[in-house]
Design a protein around this motif. Structure first.
Motif, PDB file in Angstrom:
ATOM      1  N   SER A 151       0.819  -1.214   0.000  1.00 45.00           N
ATOM      2  CA  SER A 151       0.000   0.000   0.000  1.00 45.00           C
ATOM      3  C   SER A 151       0.848   1.257   0.000  1.00 45.00           C
ATOM      4  O   SER A 151       0.469   2.272  -0.580  1.00 45.00           O
ATOM      5  CB  SER A 151      -0.925   0.013   1.221  1.00 45.00           C
ATOM      6  OG  SER A 151      -0.179   0.057   2.422  1.00 45.00           O
ATOM      7  N   VAL A 152       2.000   1.182   0.641  1.00 46.50           N
ATOM      8  CA  VAL A 152       2.839   2.362   0.734  1.00 46.50           C
ATOM      9  C   VAL A 152       3.552   2.658  -0.581  1.00 46.50           C
ATOM     10  O   VAL A 152       4.170   3.702  -0.738  1.00 46.50           O
ATOM     11  CB  VAL A 152       3.845   2.219   1.888  1.00 46.50           C
ATOM     12  CG1 VAL A 152       5.120   1.555   1.468  1.00 46.50           C
ATOM     13  CG2 VAL A 152       4.112   3.551   2.548  1.00 46.50           C
ATOM     14  N   MET A 153       3.444   1.747  -1.545  1.00 43.60           N
ATOM     15  CA  MET A 153       3.942   2.022  -2.888  1.00 43.60           C
ATOM     16  C   MET A 153       2.792   2.305  -3.846  1.00 43.60           C
ATOM     17  O   MET A 153       2.886   3.195  -4.684  1.00 43.60           O
ATOM     18  CB  MET A 153       4.779   0.847  -3.410  1.00 43.60           C
ATOM     19  CG  MET A 153       6.031   0.588  -2.603  1.00 43.60           C
ATOM     20  SD  MET A 153       7.043  -0.729  -3.307  1.00 43.60           S
ATOM     21  CE  MET A 153       7.771   0.113  -4.711  1.00 43.60           C
ATOM     22  N   THR A 154       1.703   1.545  -3.713  1.00 39.11           N
ATOM     23  CA  THR A 154       0.593   1.743  -4.643  1.00 39.11           C
ATOM     24  C   THR A 154      -0.133   3.064  -4.393  1.00 39.11           C
ATOM     25  O   THR A 154      -0.565   3.718  -5.350  1.00 39.11           O
ATOM     26  CB  THR A 154      -0.419   0.588  -4.547  1.00 39.11           C
ATOM     27  OG1 THR A 154      -0.812   0.411  -3.189  1.00 39.11           O
ATOM     28  CG2 THR A 154       0.177  -0.702  -5.060  1.00 39.11           C
ATOM     29  N   VAL A 155      -0.276   3.457  -3.125  1.00 37.56           N
ATOM     30  CA  VAL A 155      -0.967   4.723  -2.846  1.00 37.56           C
ATOM     31  C   VAL A 155      -0.214   5.908  -3.450  1.00 37.56           C
ATOM     32  O   VAL A 155      -0.807   6.720  -4.179  1.00 37.56           O
ATOM     33  CB  VAL A 155      -1.203   4.914  -1.329  1.00 37.56           C
ATOM     34  CG1 VAL A 155      -1.671   6.332  -1.029  1.00 37.56           C
ATOM     35  CG2 VAL A 155      -2.239   3.911  -0.832  1.00 37.56           C
ATOM     36  N   PRO A 156       1.106   6.073  -3.178  1.00 36.62           N
ATOM     37  CA  PRO A 156       1.813   7.183  -3.825  1.00 36.62           C
ATOM     38  C   PRO A 156       1.811   7.092  -5.353  1.00 36.62           C
ATOM     39  O   PRO A 156       1.696   8.117  -6.035  1.00 36.62           O
ATOM     40  CB  PRO A 156       3.244   7.051  -3.273  1.00 36.62           C
ATOM     41  CG  PRO A 156       3.081   6.362  -1.964  1.00 36.62           C
ATOM     42  CD  PRO A 156       1.961   5.392  -2.191  1.00 36.62           C
ATOM     43  N   LEU A 157       1.937   5.876  -5.895  1.00 39.90           N
ATOM     44  CA  LEU A 157       1.947   5.705  -7.353  1.00 39.90           C
ATOM     45  C   LEU A 157       0.627   6.178  -7.960  1.00 39.90           C
ATOM     46  O   LEU A 157       0.614   6.968  -8.926  1.00 39.90           O
ATOM     47  CB  LEU A 157       2.173   4.231  -7.697  1.00 39.90           C
ATOM     48  CG  LEU A 157       2.067   3.863  -9.186  1.00 39.90           C
ATOM     49  CD1 LEU A 157       3.169   4.537  -9.981  1.00 39.90           C
ATOM     50  CD2 LEU A 157       2.121   2.345  -9.361  1.00 39.90           C
ATOM     51  N   LEU A 158      -0.490   5.729  -7.411  1.00 42.87           N
ATOM     52  CA  LEU A 158      -1.790   6.116  -7.949  1.00 42.87           C
ATOM     53  C   LEU A 158      -2.101   7.573  -7.664  1.00 42.87           C
ATOM     54  O   LEU A 158      -2.753   8.249  -8.468  1.00 42.87           O
ATOM     55  CB  LEU A 158      -2.881   5.216  -7.371  1.00 42.87           C
ATOM     56  CG  LEU A 158      -2.781   3.733  -7.738  1.00 42.87           C
ATOM     57  CD1 LEU A 158      -3.852   2.922  -7.019  1.00 42.87           C
ATOM     58  CD2 LEU A 158      -2.880   3.541  -9.244  1.00 42.87           C
ATOM     59  N   ARG A 159      -1.633   8.053  -6.520  1.00 43.29           N
ATOM     60  CA  ARG A 159      -1.857   9.465  -6.172  1.00 43.29           C
ATOM     61  C   ARG A 159      -1.162  10.377  -7.191  1.00 43.29           C
ATOM     62  O   ARG A 159      -1.717  11.400  -7.607  1.00 43.29           O
ATOM     63  CB  ARG A 159      -1.316   9.726  -4.770  1.00 43.29           C
ATOM     64  CG  ARG A 159      -1.566  11.126  -4.231  1.00 43.29           C
ATOM     65  CD  ARG A 159      -3.019  11.367  -3.950  1.00 43.29           C
ATOM     66  NE  ARG A 159      -3.231  12.653  -3.283  1.00 43.29           N
ATOM     67  CZ  ARG A 159      -4.394  13.199  -3.072  1.00 43.29           C
ATOM     68  NH1 ARG A 159      -5.492  12.591  -3.466  1.00 43.29           N
ATOM     69  NH2 ARG A 159      -4.505  14.367  -2.467  1.00 43.29           N
ATOM     70  N   ALA A 188      -9.894   6.445  -3.632  1.00 42.17           N
ATOM     71  CA  ALA A 188      -9.659   5.450  -4.683  1.00 42.17           C
ATOM     72  C   ALA A 188      -8.321   4.748  -4.478  1.00 42.17           C
ATOM     73  O   ALA A 188      -8.211   3.532  -4.682  1.00 42.17           O
ATOM     74  CB  ALA A 188      -9.697   6.127  -6.055  1.00 42.17           C
ATOM     75  N   CYS A 189      -7.299   5.497  -4.059  1.00 37.38           N
ATOM     76  CA  CYS A 189      -5.968   4.920  -3.818  1.00 37.38           C
ATOM     77  C   CYS A 189      -6.036   3.846  -2.738  1.00 37.38           C
ATOM     78  O   CYS A 189      -5.436   2.770  -2.870  1.00 37.38           O
ATOM     79  CB  CYS A 189      -4.977   6.004  -3.409  1.00 37.38           C
ATOM     80  SG  CYS A 189      -4.520   7.154  -4.714  1.00 37.38           S
ATOM     81  N   VAL A 190      -6.736   4.153  -1.646  1.00 40.69           N
ATOM     82  CA  VAL A 190      -6.850   3.212  -0.532  1.00 40.69           C
ATOM     83  C   VAL A 190      -7.614   1.957  -0.963  1.00 40.69           C
ATOM     84  O   VAL A 190      -7.221   0.831  -0.636  1.00 40.69           O
ATOM     85  CB  VAL A 190      -7.548   3.884   0.665  1.00 40.69           C
ATOM     86  CG1 VAL A 190      -7.948   2.852   1.716  1.00 40.69           C
ATOM     87  CG2 VAL A 190      -6.633   4.937   1.278  1.00 40.69           C
ATOM     88  N   ALA A 191      -8.706   2.143  -1.702  1.00 43.02           N
ATOM     89  CA  ALA A 191      -9.493   0.999  -2.173  1.00 43.02           C
ATOM     90  C   ALA A 191      -8.645   0.094  -3.061  1.00 43.02           C
ATOM     91  O   ALA A 191      -8.648  -1.139  -2.909  1.00 43.02           O
ATOM     92  CB  ALA A 191     -10.714   1.499  -2.952  1.00 43.02           C
ATOM     93  N   MET A 192      -7.894   0.698  -3.987  1.00 40.27           N
ATOM     94  CA  MET A 192      -7.058  -0.079  -4.893  1.00 40.27           C
ATOM     95  C   MET A 192      -5.892  -0.725  -4.162  1.00 40.27           C
ATOM     96  O   MET A 192      -5.476  -1.845  -4.480  1.00 40.27           O
ATOM     97  CB  MET A 192      -6.548   0.818  -6.019  1.00 40.27           C
ATOM     98  CG  MET A 192      -6.987   0.380  -7.395  1.00 40.27           C
ATOM     99  SD  MET A 192      -8.710   0.803  -7.751  1.00 40.27           S
ATOM    100  CE  MET A 192      -8.567   2.523  -8.169  1.00 40.27           C
ATOM    101  N   ALA A 193      -5.329  -0.032  -3.165  1.00 34.98           N
ATOM    102  CA  ALA A 193      -4.194  -0.567  -2.407  1.00 34.98           C
ATOM    103  C   ALA A 193      -4.583  -1.842  -1.676  1.00 34.98           C
ATOM    104  O   ALA A 193      -3.803  -2.802  -1.618  1.00 34.98           O
ATOM    105  CB  ALA A 193      -3.688   0.486  -1.419  1.00 34.98           C
ATOM    106  N   ASN A 194      -5.775  -1.862  -1.106  1.00 34.27           N
ATOM    107  CA  ASN A 194      -6.228  -3.075  -0.425  1.00 34.27           C
ATOM    108  C   ASN A 194      -6.358  -4.241  -1.401  1.00 34.27           C
ATOM    109  O   ASN A 194      -5.935  -5.359  -1.109  1.00 34.27           O
ATOM    110  CB  ASN A 194      -7.571  -2.818   0.269  1.00 34.27           C
ATOM    111  CG  ASN A 194      -7.409  -2.174   1.624  1.00 34.27           C
ATOM    112  OD1 ASN A 194      -6.667  -2.653   2.470  1.00 34.27           O
ATOM    113  ND2 ASN A 194      -8.085  -1.064   1.851  1.00 34.27           N
ATOM    114  N   ALA A 195      -6.958  -3.982  -2.542  1.00 34.74           N
ATOM    115  CA  ALA A 195      -7.128  -5.047  -3.535  1.00 34.74           C
ATOM    116  C   ALA A 195      -5.786  -5.554  -4.048  1.00 34.74           C
ATOM    117  O   ALA A 195      -5.589  -6.762  -4.236  1.00 34.74           O
ATOM    118  CB  ALA A 195      -7.979  -4.531  -4.696  1.00 34.74           C
TER     119      ALA A 195
END
Length: 262
Positions: free
Chosen positions: A160-168, A176-183
Motif C-alpha cells: 500500500s505504501v507504494m501503490t498509494v503514492p503511485l496512484l496518487r 480510490a488509492c486506498v481501495a485499490m491498495a487493499n485489492a
C-alpha cells in the motif's frame, strides 16, 4: 500483557486498513518484532517471523476491505487486473529473498524504504493535492508491479505504501488509492503467505509456528483487526482528501521512528 499489546496492534491495523490501505505491515511488524525480540529463543528470527505473520494478517484484512470496497463500487477492474499478476510474481521473489537475508539487513531495508517513501510523498507536488487523472503506462504496470510485489513481500508491508503514492501521482483521490491498495495487497499476501508457511518448517524454536508464521499471534491480530475495520467503517467520520493525504504521511513517519528506535 503481550496479548494485550498484540490486540491493540490488531485493532489499529484494522482501522488503518480501512482508512489508509495499510494491510498490516506498518503497524504489525514494529509491534510484533519488538515482542519477539524480547524472547531469547526467538530473537534471531524476530523480524522474519514478524514479517511473515504480518503478511498472513493481510490475507484477512485486505480481503475483507477489498470485498467492502467492491460492494461500494470503489474498485477499477481495468486498473487492477493488469497489475495483479505482476505484483503476485514479485511477491514470490520477495518472499524467497527474505529467507536468505540477515535480520538486520531486512530491518535496514525497511527503514531505507520508509525514508524514500516519505520523501517522495512530501516532495511530490501531486501527492498532497489532487491533480488530473492519468492512465498508468504499460511499463509502469509491468516494472512497477513487480517492484511493488518484491518490496511488499520482502518487508511484509502489503504494497500500500507504494501503490498509494503511485496512484496518487497519477491523479487518483485518496479514497480510490486506498481501495485499490487493499485489492492489490491480496496477491502479495496470498503468494507471500504460502512461501512463508513453507519456509523454515520446524526450525523456529517453540510451538505455534507454521513455517515462519506464529499462529497464536495471527489469531489475535485477525479478530481484533476485524473489530478495527468495523469501527472505522461505522463510526469514524469521512476525511477530506487533503487531510487524508497528510495523515497518511504522518503515520509513515511515526512507524519510521518506531523502527529506528529499536
Amino acid at each position: 500483557m503481550n496479548e494485550l499489546i498484540i490486540a491493540l496492534a490488531g485493532l489499529i491495523t484494522g482501522m488503518t486498513t480501512v482508512l489508509f490501505g495499510f494491510g498490516g505491515g506498518f503497524v504489525v511488524v514494529p509491534f510484533v518484532y519488538q515482542l519477539f525480540l524480547r524472547q531469547p529463543s526467538l530473537a534471531d528470527h524476530a523480524l522474519h517471523c514478524a514479517v511473515a505473520t504480518s503478511t498472513a494478517v493481510m490475507v484477512f484484512n485486505a480481503g475483507w476491505a477489498t470485498y467492502k470496497h467492491y460492494r461500494a463500487g470503489n474498485l477499477s477492474v481495468s486498473l487492477l487486473l493488469p497489475l495483479c499478476s505482476f505484483i503476485g510474481g514479485g511477491a514470490v521473489i520477495g518472499s524467497l529473498l527474505a529467507g536468505r537475508l540477515h535480520e538486520e539487513t531486512v530491518r535496514v531495508l525497511f527503514i531505507l524504504y520508509m525514508l524514500i517513501t516519505i520523501s517522495d510523498c512530501l516532495f511530490s507536488r501531486r501527492f498532497l493535492k489532487e491533480s488530473a487523472q492519468r492512465e498508468l503506462s504499460p511499463l509502469t504496470r509491468k516494472v512497477g508491479g513487480v517492484v511493488i510485489g518484491v518490496v511488499a513481500a520482502l518487508l511484509g508491508v502489503g504494497g500500500s505504501v507504494m501503490t498509494v503514492p503511485l496512484l496518487r501521482r497519477h491523479g487518483y483521490s485518496m479514497k480510490a488509492c486506498v481501495a485499490m491498495a487493499n485489492a492489490l495487497s491480496l496477491p502479495v499476501a496470498l503468494c507471500a503467505t504460502l512461501i512463508y508457511a513453507l519456509s523454515d518448517w520446524g526450525t523456529i524454536p517453540g510451538g505455534g509456528f507454521v513455517g515462519d508464521i506464529h499462529l497464536p499471534t495471527l489469531a489475535i491480530l485477525v479478530v481484533t483487526g476485524w473489530c478495527g475495520m468495523v469501527i472505522s467503517q461505522r463510526y469514524l467520520p469521512k476525511i477530506a482528501d487533503l487531510w487524508h493525504a497528510r495523515i497518511y504521511v504522518l503515520l509513515l513517519i511515526v512507524v519510521l521512528i518506531a523502527m529506528i528506535a529499536v
